[in-house]
Design an enzyme around this catalytic site. Structure first.
Site, short mmCIF file in Angstrom:
data_model
loop_
_atom_site.label_atom_id
_atom_site.label_comp_id
_atom_site.label_asym_id
_atom_site.label_seq_id
_atom_site.Cartn_x
_atom_site.Cartn_y
_atom_site.Cartn_z
N LYS A 263 -6.54 -1.86 1.08
CA LYS A 263 -5.99 -0.75 1.88
C LYS A 263 -6.84 0.49 1.65
O LYS A 263 -7.00 0.93 0.51
CB LYS A 263 -4.53 -0.47 1.49
CG LYS A 263 -3.97 0.85 2.04
CD LYS A 263 -2.50 1.09 1.65
CE LYS A 263 -2.04 2.49 2.04
NZ LYS A 263 -0.64 2.78 1.67
N ASP A 268 -3.15 9.95 3.02
CA ASP A 268 -1.87 9.56 3.62
C ASP A 268 -0.92 10.76 3.62
O ASP A 268 -0.20 10.99 2.66
CB ASP A 268 -1.27 8.38 2.84
CG ASP A 268 0.06 7.93 3.43
OD1 ASP A 268 0.38 8.35 4.56
OD2 ASP A 268 0.78 7.13 2.77
N LYS A 275 5.06 13.60 4.68
CA LYS A 275 5.53 13.58 3.30
C LYS A 275 5.90 14.99 2.86
O LYS A 275 5.34 15.96 3.37
CB LYS A 275 4.41 13.07 2.38
CG LYS A 275 4.17 11.57 2.46
CD LYS A 275 3.12 11.15 1.46
CE LYS A 275 2.83 9.65 1.53
NZ LYS A 275 3.97 8.81 1.12
N ASP A 286 -4.99 7.02 -1.76
CA ASP A 286 -4.37 5.90 -1.03
C ASP A 286 -5.42 4.91 -0.51
O ASP A 286 -5.10 4.00 0.24
CB ASP A 286 -3.52 6.46 0.12
CG ASP A 286 -2.31 5.59 0.43
OD1 ASP A 286 -1.92 4.80 -0.44
OD2 ASP A 286 -1.78 5.70 1.55
N ASP A 345 4.92 6.75 7.87
CA ASP A 345 4.46 6.77 6.48
C ASP A 345 4.37 5.36 5.90
O ASP A 345 3.80 5.16 4.83
CB ASP A 345 5.41 7.65 5.64
CG ASP A 345 4.81 8.05 4.31
OD1 ASP A 345 3.58 7.86 4.13
OD2 ASP A 345 5.56 8.55 3.46
N GLU A 347 2.39 3.06 6.61
CA GLU A 347 1.18 2.80 7.39
C GLU A 347 0.27 1.75 6.77
O GLU A 347 -0.46 1.06 7.48
CB GLU A 347 0.41 4.12 7.59
CG GLU A 347 -0.54 4.52 6.46
CD GLU A 347 0.15 4.75 5.12
OE1 GLU A 347 1.36 5.02 5.11
OE2 GLU A 347 -0.51 4.65 4.07
N ARG A 349 0.82 -1.10 5.46
CA ARG A 349 1.10 -2.47 5.90
C ARG A 349 0.56 -2.73 7.30
O ARG A 349 0.24 -3.87 7.65
CB ARG A 349 2.62 -2.73 5.80
CG ARG A 349 3.44 -1.85 6.66
CD ARG A 349 4.92 -1.85 6.29
NE ARG A 349 5.20 -1.06 5.08
CZ ARG A 349 6.40 -0.94 4.54
NH1 ARG A 349 7.44 -1.57 5.07
NH2 ARG A 349 6.58 -0.21 3.46
#
Ligand code: BES
Ligand code: ZN
Ligand code: ZN
Length: 499
Positions: A263, A268, A275, A286, A345, A347, A349
Protein backbone atom coordinates in the site's frame (compact mmCIF):
# COMPACT_ATOMS: atom_id res chain seq x y z
CA UNK A 1 29.27 4.19 9.39
CA UNK A 2 32.08 1.87 8.42
CA UNK A 3 32.19 -1.54 10.05
CA UNK A 4 35.26 -3.74 9.70
CA UNK A 5 36.47 -7.01 11.12
CA UNK A 6 40.06 -7.42 12.21
CA UNK A 7 42.28 -9.84 14.06
CA UNK A 8 41.96 -9.45 17.82
CA UNK A 9 44.46 -6.99 19.16
CA UNK A 10 44.88 -5.13 22.38
CA UNK A 11 43.79 -1.60 21.66
CA UNK A 12 45.75 1.25 23.11
CA UNK A 13 43.36 4.08 22.44
CA UNK A 14 39.76 5.26 22.32
CA UNK A 15 36.81 3.20 23.43
CA UNK A 16 37.16 -0.54 23.88
CA UNK A 17 34.16 -2.80 24.37
CA UNK A 18 34.49 -6.21 26.01
CA UNK A 19 31.86 -8.70 27.12
CA UNK A 20 30.77 -10.35 30.31
CA UNK A 21 28.31 -13.19 30.77
CA UNK A 22 25.85 -13.36 33.61
CA UNK A 23 27.28 -13.42 37.16
CA UNK A 24 30.39 -11.56 35.98
CA UNK A 25 31.72 -14.62 34.14
CA UNK A 26 34.28 -13.30 31.67
CA UNK A 27 34.85 -14.83 28.24
CA UNK A 28 38.51 -15.57 27.40
CA UNK A 29 39.15 -12.33 25.53
CA UNK A 30 37.93 -10.29 28.51
CA UNK A 31 40.08 -12.36 30.84
CA UNK A 32 43.11 -11.44 28.76
CA UNK A 33 42.20 -7.78 29.24
CA UNK A 34 41.97 -8.43 32.97
CA UNK A 35 45.49 -9.89 32.91
CA UNK A 36 46.77 -6.70 31.24
CA UNK A 37 44.98 -4.74 33.94
CA UNK A 38 46.64 -6.90 36.59
CA UNK A 39 43.34 -8.17 37.92
CA UNK A 40 41.85 -4.70 38.24
CA UNK A 41 38.94 -5.49 35.89
CA UNK A 42 37.71 -8.38 38.03
CA UNK A 43 38.20 -6.35 41.20
CA UNK A 44 36.17 -3.42 39.86
CA UNK A 45 33.41 -5.69 38.56
CA UNK A 46 33.28 -7.53 41.89
CA UNK A 47 32.81 -4.27 43.75
CA UNK A 48 30.17 -2.98 41.32
CA UNK A 49 26.47 -3.74 40.98
CA UNK A 50 27.06 -4.90 37.39
CA UNK A 51 26.01 -8.54 37.04
CA UNK A 52 26.51 -9.28 33.34
CA UNK A 53 22.81 -9.72 32.58
CA UNK A 54 21.90 -9.25 28.95
CA UNK A 55 21.96 -5.58 27.85
CA UNK A 56 23.62 -4.35 31.04
CA UNK A 57 26.43 -1.91 30.38
CA UNK A 58 29.24 -0.84 32.68
CA UNK A 59 31.93 1.66 31.80
CA UNK A 60 35.40 2.07 33.30
CA UNK A 61 37.13 5.36 32.45
CA UNK A 62 40.94 5.36 31.92
CA UNK A 63 41.45 1.72 32.91
CA UNK A 64 44.78 1.04 34.54
CA UNK A 65 47.12 -1.08 32.41
CA UNK A 66 45.41 -0.03 29.15
CA UNK A 67 47.16 3.29 28.78
CA UNK A 68 45.53 5.45 26.10
CA UNK A 69 42.14 3.75 26.38
CA UNK A 70 39.60 6.36 27.45
CA UNK A 71 36.72 4.03 28.30
CA UNK A 72 36.54 0.29 28.78
CA UNK A 73 32.91 -0.66 28.24
CA UNK A 74 31.74 -4.00 29.61
CA UNK A 75 28.71 -5.33 27.78
CA UNK A 76 26.44 -7.86 29.52
CA UNK A 77 25.52 -10.85 27.34
CA UNK A 78 23.48 -12.84 29.87
CA UNK A 79 23.69 -16.62 29.65
CA UNK A 80 25.66 -18.05 26.69
CA UNK A 81 23.00 -20.77 26.19
CA UNK A 82 20.33 -18.15 25.61
CA UNK A 83 22.16 -16.30 22.83
CA UNK A 84 20.49 -16.29 19.42
CA UNK A 85 21.29 -14.22 16.32
CA UNK A 86 18.43 -11.82 17.13
CA UNK A 87 19.50 -11.46 20.77
CA UNK A 88 23.03 -10.63 19.63
CA UNK A 89 21.65 -8.05 17.21
CA UNK A 90 19.60 -6.53 20.03
CA UNK A 91 22.60 -6.48 22.38
CA UNK A 92 24.51 -4.69 19.59
CA UNK A 93 21.60 -2.25 19.40
CA UNK A 94 21.76 -1.62 23.13
CA UNK A 95 25.48 -0.97 22.85
CA UNK A 96 24.86 1.54 20.04
CA UNK A 97 22.44 3.46 22.25
CA UNK A 98 25.37 4.36 24.54
CA UNK A 99 27.06 6.25 21.72
CA UNK A 100 24.22 8.51 20.54
CA UNK A 101 26.06 11.63 21.58
CA UNK A 102 29.63 10.44 21.71
CA UNK A 103 32.52 12.66 20.66
CA UNK A 104 34.63 9.65 19.74
CA UNK A 105 35.05 8.76 16.10
CA UNK A 106 35.73 5.08 16.51
CA UNK A 107 34.88 2.13 18.76
CA UNK A 108 36.76 -1.13 19.01
CA UNK A 109 34.66 -4.15 19.97
CA UNK A 110 36.88 -6.84 21.44
CA UNK A 111 34.56 -9.87 21.53
CA UNK A 112 36.29 -12.34 19.17
CA UNK A 113 35.12 -15.53 20.91
CA UNK A 114 31.55 -15.38 22.11
CA UNK A 115 31.55 -19.03 23.22
CA UNK A 116 27.82 -19.44 22.63
CA UNK A 117 26.90 -23.08 22.00
CA UNK A 118 24.65 -22.49 18.99
CA UNK A 119 26.50 -19.73 17.15
CA UNK A 120 29.88 -19.62 15.45
CA UNK A 121 32.25 -17.01 16.91
CA UNK A 122 32.94 -15.38 13.56
CA UNK A 123 29.18 -14.99 12.95
CA UNK A 124 28.22 -13.90 16.45
CA UNK A 125 30.23 -10.68 16.23
CA UNK A 126 28.62 -9.92 12.87
CA UNK A 127 25.11 -10.12 14.34
CA UNK A 128 26.20 -7.78 17.10
CA UNK A 129 27.70 -5.31 14.60
CA UNK A 130 24.58 -5.49 12.42
CA UNK A 131 22.36 -4.63 15.38
CA UNK A 132 24.71 -1.79 16.27
CA UNK A 133 24.31 -0.34 12.79
CA UNK A 134 20.52 -0.75 12.67
CA UNK A 135 20.06 0.96 16.02
CA UNK A 136 22.44 3.85 15.47
CA UNK A 137 20.98 5.03 12.16
CA UNK A 138 19.14 8.35 12.33
CA UNK A 139 17.22 10.46 9.86
CA UNK A 140 18.70 13.88 10.44
CA UNK A 141 19.01 15.40 6.97
CA UNK A 142 16.60 18.22 7.81
CA UNK A 143 18.41 19.22 11.00
CA UNK A 144 20.53 22.05 9.69
CA UNK A 145 21.33 23.49 13.09
CA UNK A 146 22.09 20.35 15.04
CA UNK A 147 24.52 21.06 17.83
CA UNK A 148 27.66 18.97 17.58
CA UNK A 149 27.19 17.65 21.11
CA UNK A 150 23.77 16.23 20.11
CA UNK A 151 25.25 14.28 17.26
CA UNK A 152 27.23 11.07 17.37
CA UNK A 153 30.64 11.50 15.79
CA UNK A 154 31.06 7.75 15.42
CA UNK A 155 32.42 6.83 12.00
CA UNK A 156 34.12 3.49 12.32
CA UNK A 157 33.40 0.34 14.25
CA UNK A 158 36.25 -2.12 14.46
CA UNK A 159 35.27 -5.61 15.51
CA UNK A 160 37.69 -8.30 16.58
CA UNK A 161 36.95 -11.61 14.91
CA UNK A 162 38.50 -15.07 15.18
CA UNK A 163 38.20 -15.21 11.36
CA UNK A 164 38.06 -11.65 9.99
CA UNK A 165 37.73 -12.68 6.33
CA UNK A 166 34.79 -14.99 7.07
CA UNK A 167 33.10 -12.33 9.23
CA UNK A 168 33.58 -9.74 6.48
CA UNK A 169 31.91 -11.94 3.85
CA UNK A 170 29.07 -12.79 6.24
CA UNK A 171 28.59 -9.12 7.10
CA UNK A 172 28.66 -7.97 3.47
CA UNK A 173 25.72 -10.24 2.69
CA UNK A 174 23.73 -9.21 5.77
CA UNK A 175 24.52 -5.56 5.16
CA UNK A 176 22.68 -5.64 1.85
CA UNK A 177 19.47 -6.33 3.74
CA UNK A 178 20.35 -3.73 6.38
CA UNK A 179 21.00 -1.02 3.78
CA UNK A 180 17.60 -1.85 2.27
CA UNK A 181 15.99 -1.43 5.72
CA UNK A 182 17.62 1.99 5.95
CA UNK A 183 16.31 2.92 2.49
CA UNK A 184 12.78 1.97 3.59
CA UNK A 185 13.16 4.01 6.77
CA UNK A 186 14.35 7.01 4.77
CA UNK A 187 11.34 6.83 2.44
CA UNK A 188 8.90 6.59 5.36
CA UNK A 189 10.56 9.41 7.30
CA UNK A 190 10.51 11.75 4.31
CA UNK A 191 7.55 14.15 4.43
CA UNK A 192 4.67 14.07 1.96
CA UNK A 193 5.79 17.29 0.26
CA UNK A 194 8.82 15.31 -0.88
CA UNK A 195 7.33 11.86 -1.36
CA UNK A 196 4.31 11.80 -3.66
CA UNK A 197 3.23 9.10 -6.12
CA UNK A 198 5.64 10.39 -8.79
CA UNK A 199 8.70 10.81 -6.60
CA UNK A 200 8.12 7.45 -4.94
CA UNK A 201 7.80 5.81 -8.36
CA UNK A 202 11.10 7.48 -9.25
CA UNK A 203 12.68 5.88 -6.17
CA UNK A 204 11.44 2.51 -7.38
CA UNK A 205 12.85 3.26 -10.84
CA UNK A 206 16.31 3.62 -9.30
CA UNK A 207 16.23 -0.14 -8.60
CA UNK A 208 17.03 -0.59 -12.30
CA UNK A 209 20.62 0.08 -11.26
CA UNK A 210 20.58 -3.20 -9.33
CA UNK A 211 19.10 -5.25 -12.16
CA UNK A 212 15.43 -4.98 -11.20
CA UNK A 213 13.01 -4.65 -14.09
CA UNK A 214 10.75 -1.63 -13.44
CA UNK A 215 7.45 -0.73 -15.11
CA UNK A 216 5.50 2.38 -14.16
CA UNK A 217 1.86 2.80 -15.19
CA UNK A 218 0.27 6.26 -15.01
CA UNK A 219 -3.35 7.41 -15.01
CA UNK A 220 -4.12 6.87 -18.72
CA UNK A 221 -2.79 3.33 -18.73
CA UNK A 222 -4.49 2.47 -15.44
CA UNK A 223 -7.79 3.81 -16.82
CA UNK A 224 -7.39 1.73 -19.95
CA UNK A 225 -6.55 -1.34 -17.86
CA UNK A 226 -9.50 -0.72 -15.50
CA UNK A 227 -7.89 -0.09 -12.09
CA UNK A 228 -10.74 2.25 -11.15
CA UNK A 229 -10.73 1.43 -7.44
CA UNK A 230 -7.11 2.57 -7.16
CA UNK A 231 -7.67 5.60 -9.40
CA UNK A 232 -10.73 6.74 -7.43
CA UNK A 233 -8.61 7.18 -4.29
CA UNK A 234 -6.11 9.43 -6.06
CA UNK A 235 -8.57 11.52 -8.09
CA UNK A 236 -8.65 14.38 -5.56
CA UNK A 237 -4.89 14.84 -5.63
CA UNK A 238 -2.78 17.09 -7.83
CA UNK A 239 -0.48 14.11 -8.33
CA UNK A 240 -1.22 11.33 -10.78
CA UNK A 241 -1.68 7.89 -9.29
CA UNK A 242 0.84 5.21 -10.26
CA UNK A 243 1.16 1.46 -10.27
CA UNK A 244 4.74 0.24 -10.18
CA UNK A 245 5.72 -3.33 -11.04
CA UNK A 246 9.17 -4.51 -9.98
CA UNK A 247 10.60 -7.83 -11.12
CA UNK A 248 13.69 -9.60 -9.91
CA UNK A 249 14.55 -12.71 -11.87
CA UNK A 250 16.92 -14.86 -9.87
CA UNK A 251 15.58 -18.28 -10.81
CA UNK A 252 14.40 -20.17 -13.94
CA UNK A 253 12.18 -18.10 -16.21
CA UNK A 254 9.39 -20.69 -16.10
CA UNK A 255 9.22 -20.72 -12.32
CA UNK A 256 6.23 -18.83 -10.87
CA UNK A 257 7.31 -15.78 -8.88
CA UNK A 258 6.75 -14.84 -5.27
CA UNK A 259 4.69 -11.66 -5.09
CA UNK A 260 4.79 -8.85 -2.55
CA UNK A 261 2.24 -6.05 -2.81
CA UNK A 262 2.44 -2.75 -0.94
CA UNK A 263 0.00 0.00 0.00
CA UNK A 264 1.52 3.29 -1.07
CA UNK A 265 -0.73 6.13 0.05
CA UNK A 266 1.83 8.93 0.11
CA UNK A 267 -0.47 11.01 2.31
CA UNK A 268 -3.78 9.88 3.77
CA UNK A 269 -5.81 12.94 4.72
CA UNK A 270 -8.89 10.72 4.79
CA UNK A 271 -10.20 12.44 1.65
CA UNK A 272 -13.67 13.98 2.02
CA UNK A 273 -14.12 11.76 5.10
CA UNK A 274 -11.36 13.99 6.47
CA UNK A 275 -9.30 12.83 9.42
CA UNK A 276 -9.21 14.97 12.58
CA UNK A 277 -6.21 17.33 12.76
CA UNK A 278 -4.48 15.53 15.63
CA UNK A 279 -2.06 13.00 14.25
CA UNK A 280 -2.69 13.82 10.59
CA UNK A 281 1.05 14.26 10.09
CA UNK A 282 1.52 10.56 10.85
CA UNK A 283 -0.27 9.78 7.61
CA UNK A 284 2.85 10.65 5.61
CA UNK A 285 3.81 7.12 6.60
CA UNK A 286 0.80 5.53 4.91
CA UNK A 287 3.14 4.38 2.15
CA UNK A 288 5.22 2.23 4.53
CA UNK A 289 4.01 -0.97 2.83
CA UNK A 290 5.18 0.28 -0.57
CA UNK A 291 8.46 1.50 0.94
CA UNK A 292 9.05 -1.96 2.41
CA UNK A 293 8.42 -3.54 -1.00
CA UNK A 294 11.01 -1.18 -2.56
CA UNK A 295 13.48 -2.05 0.22
CA UNK A 296 12.84 -5.76 -0.11
CA UNK A 297 13.36 -5.70 -3.88
CA UNK A 298 16.60 -3.79 -3.41
CA UNK A 299 17.80 -6.32 -0.82
CA UNK A 300 16.95 -9.30 -3.02
CA UNK A 301 18.58 -7.74 -6.09
CA UNK A 302 21.73 -6.65 -4.28
CA UNK A 303 22.32 -10.07 -2.85
CA UNK A 304 21.24 -11.73 -6.13
CA UNK A 305 18.52 -13.80 -4.47
CA UNK A 306 17.93 -17.16 -6.13
CA UNK A 307 14.21 -16.65 -6.60
CA UNK A 308 11.85 -14.87 -8.96
CA UNK A 309 10.22 -12.05 -7.04
CA UNK A 310 7.59 -9.56 -8.11
CA UNK A 311 6.91 -6.38 -6.15
CA UNK A 312 3.79 -4.36 -6.94
CA UNK A 313 3.02 -1.01 -5.34
CA UNK A 314 -0.06 1.13 -5.73
CA UNK A 315 0.85 4.81 -5.28
CA UNK A 316 -1.82 7.42 -4.62
CA UNK A 317 -2.38 10.51 -2.53
CA UNK A 318 -5.73 10.63 -0.70
CA UNK A 319 -6.86 14.28 -0.70
CA UNK A 320 -10.12 16.20 -0.46
CA UNK A 321 -10.80 18.54 -3.37
CA UNK A 322 -13.41 19.39 -5.98
CA UNK A 323 -12.38 16.33 -7.93
CA UNK A 324 -12.16 13.99 -4.94
CA UNK A 325 -14.13 10.79 -4.65
CA UNK A 326 -17.35 11.16 -2.60
CA UNK A 327 -18.94 8.88 -0.05
CA UNK A 328 -21.69 7.08 -1.95
CA UNK A 329 -19.69 6.81 -5.17
CA UNK A 330 -19.58 3.40 -6.82
CA UNK A 331 -16.47 2.24 -8.70
CA UNK A 332 -15.87 -0.79 -10.88
CA UNK A 333 -12.69 -2.51 -9.75
CA UNK A 334 -10.24 -4.33 -12.02
CA UNK A 335 -11.75 -7.65 -10.87
CA UNK A 336 -15.13 -6.54 -12.28
CA UNK A 337 -16.70 -6.28 -8.83
CA UNK A 338 -18.38 -2.97 -8.04
CA UNK A 339 -17.51 -1.20 -4.79
CA UNK A 340 -19.67 1.31 -2.94
CA UNK A 341 -17.48 3.88 -1.18
CA UNK A 342 -18.96 4.65 2.23
CA UNK A 343 -15.89 6.21 3.78
CA UNK A 344 -13.13 7.75 1.69
CA UNK A 345 -10.71 7.15 4.59
CA UNK A 346 -10.95 3.39 4.04
CA UNK A 347 -8.84 3.92 0.93
CA UNK A 348 -5.95 1.48 1.35
CA UNK A 349 -8.17 -1.51 0.65
CA UNK A 350 -9.34 0.11 -2.59
CA UNK A 351 -5.76 0.52 -3.76
CA UNK A 352 -4.93 -3.04 -2.74
CA UNK A 353 -8.06 -4.53 -4.29
CA UNK A 354 -6.79 -3.54 -7.73
CA UNK A 355 -3.09 -4.10 -7.02
CA UNK A 356 -3.71 -7.62 -5.65
CA UNK A 357 -6.03 -8.59 -8.51
CA UNK A 358 -3.58 -7.25 -11.06
CA UNK A 359 -0.71 -9.20 -9.48
CA UNK A 360 -2.43 -12.56 -9.24
CA UNK A 361 -4.00 -12.23 -12.69
CA UNK A 362 -0.79 -11.27 -14.48
CA UNK A 363 1.82 -13.29 -12.62
CA UNK A 364 0.00 -16.34 -11.19
CA UNK A 365 2.43 -16.17 -8.25
CA UNK A 366 3.27 -19.00 -5.83
CA UNK A 367 1.91 -16.76 -3.11
CA UNK A 368 1.07 -13.11 -2.49
CA UNK A 369 1.89 -11.18 0.65
CA UNK A 370 0.62 -7.65 1.05
CA UNK A 371 2.03 -5.11 3.47
CA UNK A 372 -0.27 -2.24 4.38
CA UNK A 373 -0.81 0.38 7.06
CA UNK A 374 -4.44 -0.56 6.71
CA UNK A 375 -6.35 0.04 9.93
CA UNK A 376 -6.20 1.96 13.18
CA UNK A 377 -7.93 -1.07 14.69
CA UNK A 378 -4.78 -3.18 14.50
CA UNK A 379 -2.95 -0.57 16.60
CA UNK A 380 -5.68 -0.89 19.22
CA UNK A 381 -5.34 -4.68 19.17
CA UNK A 382 -1.56 -5.14 18.97
CA UNK A 383 0.02 -1.75 19.67
CA UNK A 384 3.53 -1.26 18.33
CA UNK A 385 4.80 -4.75 19.13
CA UNK A 386 3.31 -7.01 16.51
CA UNK A 387 1.77 -6.64 13.08
CA UNK A 388 -1.56 -8.31 12.30
CA UNK A 389 -1.35 -11.36 10.05
CA UNK A 390 -4.33 -12.61 8.04
CA UNK A 391 -4.01 -15.56 5.71
CA UNK A 392 -5.96 -18.10 3.68
CA UNK A 393 -3.01 -20.53 3.92
CA UNK A 394 -1.87 -22.01 7.23
CA UNK A 395 1.59 -23.03 6.04
CA UNK A 396 2.31 -19.57 4.66
CA UNK A 397 1.07 -17.98 7.90
CA UNK A 398 3.13 -20.31 10.07
CA UNK A 399 6.32 -19.71 8.10
CA UNK A 400 5.84 -15.96 8.12
CA UNK A 401 5.30 -16.08 11.88
CA UNK A 402 8.60 -17.97 12.19
CA UNK A 403 10.48 -15.40 10.10
CA UNK A 404 8.97 -12.76 12.37
CA UNK A 405 10.34 -14.43 15.49
CA UNK A 406 13.81 -14.75 13.92
CA UNK A 407 14.01 -11.11 12.82
CA UNK A 408 12.15 -9.43 15.69
CA UNK A 409 9.45 -8.26 13.24
CA UNK A 410 6.78 -10.20 15.01
CA UNK A 411 3.33 -11.07 13.73
CA UNK A 412 0.12 -12.19 15.38
CA UNK A 413 -2.45 -14.16 13.44
CA UNK A 414 -5.97 -12.80 13.30
CA UNK A 415 -9.12 -14.65 12.18
CA UNK A 416 -10.75 -14.58 8.75
CA UNK A 417 -14.01 -16.37 9.60
CA UNK A 418 -16.63 -16.29 6.88
CA UNK A 419 -19.16 -14.56 9.19
CA UNK A 420 -17.15 -11.34 9.10
CA UNK A 421 -17.57 -11.24 5.35
CA UNK A 422 -21.35 -10.55 5.41
CA UNK A 423 -20.64 -7.16 6.91
CA UNK A 424 -19.03 -6.09 3.65
CA UNK A 425 -22.09 -6.70 1.43
CA UNK A 426 -23.41 -3.49 -0.10
CA UNK A 427 -27.12 -2.69 -0.61
CA UNK A 428 -26.44 -1.22 -4.00
CA UNK A 429 -23.11 -2.66 -5.26
CA UNK A 430 -21.22 -5.96 -4.86
CA UNK A 431 -19.22 -4.85 -1.84
CA UNK A 432 -18.84 -1.77 0.34
CA UNK A 433 -15.56 -0.41 1.59
CA UNK A 434 -16.36 -0.31 5.32
CA UNK A 435 -18.13 -2.61 7.71
CA UNK A 436 -21.20 -1.48 9.60
CA UNK A 437 -19.05 -0.09 12.40
CA UNK A 438 -19.69 -2.82 14.95
CA UNK A 439 -15.99 -3.38 15.65
CA UNK A 440 -13.49 -5.84 14.15
CA UNK A 441 -12.37 -3.15 11.72
CA UNK A 442 -9.06 -4.81 10.88
CA UNK A 443 -10.76 -8.11 10.20
CA UNK A 444 -13.50 -6.70 7.98
CA UNK A 445 -10.76 -4.81 6.08
CA UNK A 446 -8.97 -8.13 5.53
CA UNK A 447 -12.25 -9.78 4.46
CA UNK A 448 -12.72 -6.97 1.95
CA UNK A 449 -9.27 -7.75 0.51
CA UNK A 450 -10.07 -11.45 0.41
CA UNK A 451 -12.90 -10.76 -2.01
CA UNK A 452 -10.16 -9.93 -4.51
CA UNK A 453 -8.13 -13.10 -3.93
CA UNK A 454 -8.86 -16.30 -5.85
CA UNK A 455 -7.08 -19.57 -5.01
CA UNK A 456 -3.66 -17.95 -4.58
CA UNK A 457 -2.08 -18.52 -1.15
CA UNK A 458 -2.23 -15.06 0.33
CA UNK A 459 -1.23 -13.25 3.49
CA UNK A 460 -2.16 -9.73 4.47
CA UNK A 461 0.08 -8.03 7.01
CA UNK A 462 -1.48 -4.97 8.62
CA UNK A 463 1.58 -2.95 9.64
CA UNK A 464 -0.25 0.11 11.04
CA UNK A 465 1.48 0.66 14.39
CA UNK A 466 4.76 -1.13 13.67
CA UNK A 467 5.97 0.95 10.72
CA UNK A 468 6.68 3.85 13.08
CA UNK A 469 7.51 4.22 16.74
CA UNK A 470 7.68 7.34 18.85
CA UNK A 471 10.14 5.55 21.12
CA UNK A 472 13.44 3.81 20.46
CA UNK A 473 13.16 0.09 19.74
CA UNK A 474 15.87 -2.57 20.18
CA UNK A 475 16.91 -2.21 16.54
CA UNK A 476 15.76 1.29 15.62
CA UNK A 477 15.67 4.79 16.91
CA UNK A 478 12.37 6.62 17.08
CA UNK A 479 10.71 7.21 13.73
CA UNK A 480 10.32 4.79 10.83
CA UNK A 481 11.31 1.19 11.60
CA UNK A 482 11.54 -0.27 8.09
CA UNK A 483 9.22 -3.09 9.20
CA UNK A 484 8.71 -5.84 6.65
CA UNK A 485 12.07 -5.80 4.88
CA UNK A 486 13.92 -8.06 7.31
CA UNK A 487 10.82 -10.21 7.77
CA UNK A 488 10.22 -10.97 4.10
CA UNK A 489 13.90 -11.13 3.23
CA UNK A 490 14.29 -13.82 5.88
CA UNK A 491 11.15 -15.65 4.76
CA UNK A 492 12.38 -15.76 1.16
CA UNK A 493 15.92 -16.74 2.16
CA UNK A 494 14.71 -19.58 4.37
CA UNK A 495 11.99 -21.09 2.26
CA UNK A 496 12.82 -20.26 -1.36
CA UNK A 497 16.57 -20.00 -1.70
CA UNK A 498 17.95 -23.01 0.08
CA UNK A 499 17.83 -25.43 -2.87
N1 BES B 1 -4.09 4.75 6.94
C1 BES B 1 -5.19 4.48 7.79
C2 BES B 1 -4.87 3.48 8.91
C3 BES B 1 -3.81 3.86 9.92
C4 BES B 1 -4.18 4.30 11.16
C5 BES B 1 -2.47 3.70 9.63
C6 BES B 1 -3.22 4.61 12.09
C7 BES B 1 -1.51 4.02 10.57
C8 BES B 1 -1.88 4.46 11.81
C9 BES B 1 -6.36 3.91 6.99
O1 BES B 1 -6.43 4.31 5.66
C10 BES B 1 -7.62 4.33 7.66
O2 BES B 1 -7.85 5.49 7.72
N2 BES B 1 -8.39 3.36 8.13
C11 BES B 1 -9.62 3.62 8.81
C12 BES B 1 -10.68 2.74 8.21
C13 BES B 1 -12.07 3.10 8.67
C14 BES B 1 -12.50 4.41 8.05
C15 BES B 1 -12.99 1.99 8.26
C16 BES B 1 -9.42 3.25 10.28
O3 BES B 1 -8.78 2.26 10.56
O4 BES B 1 -9.91 4.00 11.12
ZN1 ZN C 1 -7.48 6.17 5.47
ZN1 ZN D 1 -4.58 4.87 4.79
Amino acid sequence: MKISFIDPRIAKEGIVVIASFQDKVLPMASQAVDVLMQGELKRILKASSFTGKRNEIFSIPSPRGLEGVTQLVVLGLGKPDDLTPLILEEVGGKLASCFYKTQYKSVYIHIPHIEAPHIKDEEAIVFLANGFQLRSWTFDKYKTKQKTEDKSALETILCASSKPAVSTTFFDDMNKTTQAVLLTRTLVNEPANVINPQTLAKQALDLKNFGVDVEIFGKTELQRMGLNALLGVGQGSQYESQLVVLQWRGSDAHEAPLAIVGKGVTFDSGGLSLKPATGQEEMKGDMAGAAAVIGLMQACAMRTAKANIVGVIGLVENMPSGSAQRPGDIVKSLSGQTIEILNTDAEGRLVLADALWYTQDRFKPKFMVDLATLTGGIVVALGHERAGLFSNDDKLAQNLMGAGIDTGEKLWQMPLDAVYDKDMDSEIADVKNTGSGRGANSITAAKFLQRFINETPWAHIDIAGVEWDKKDRPLSRKGATGFGVRLLDRYIRTFYETH
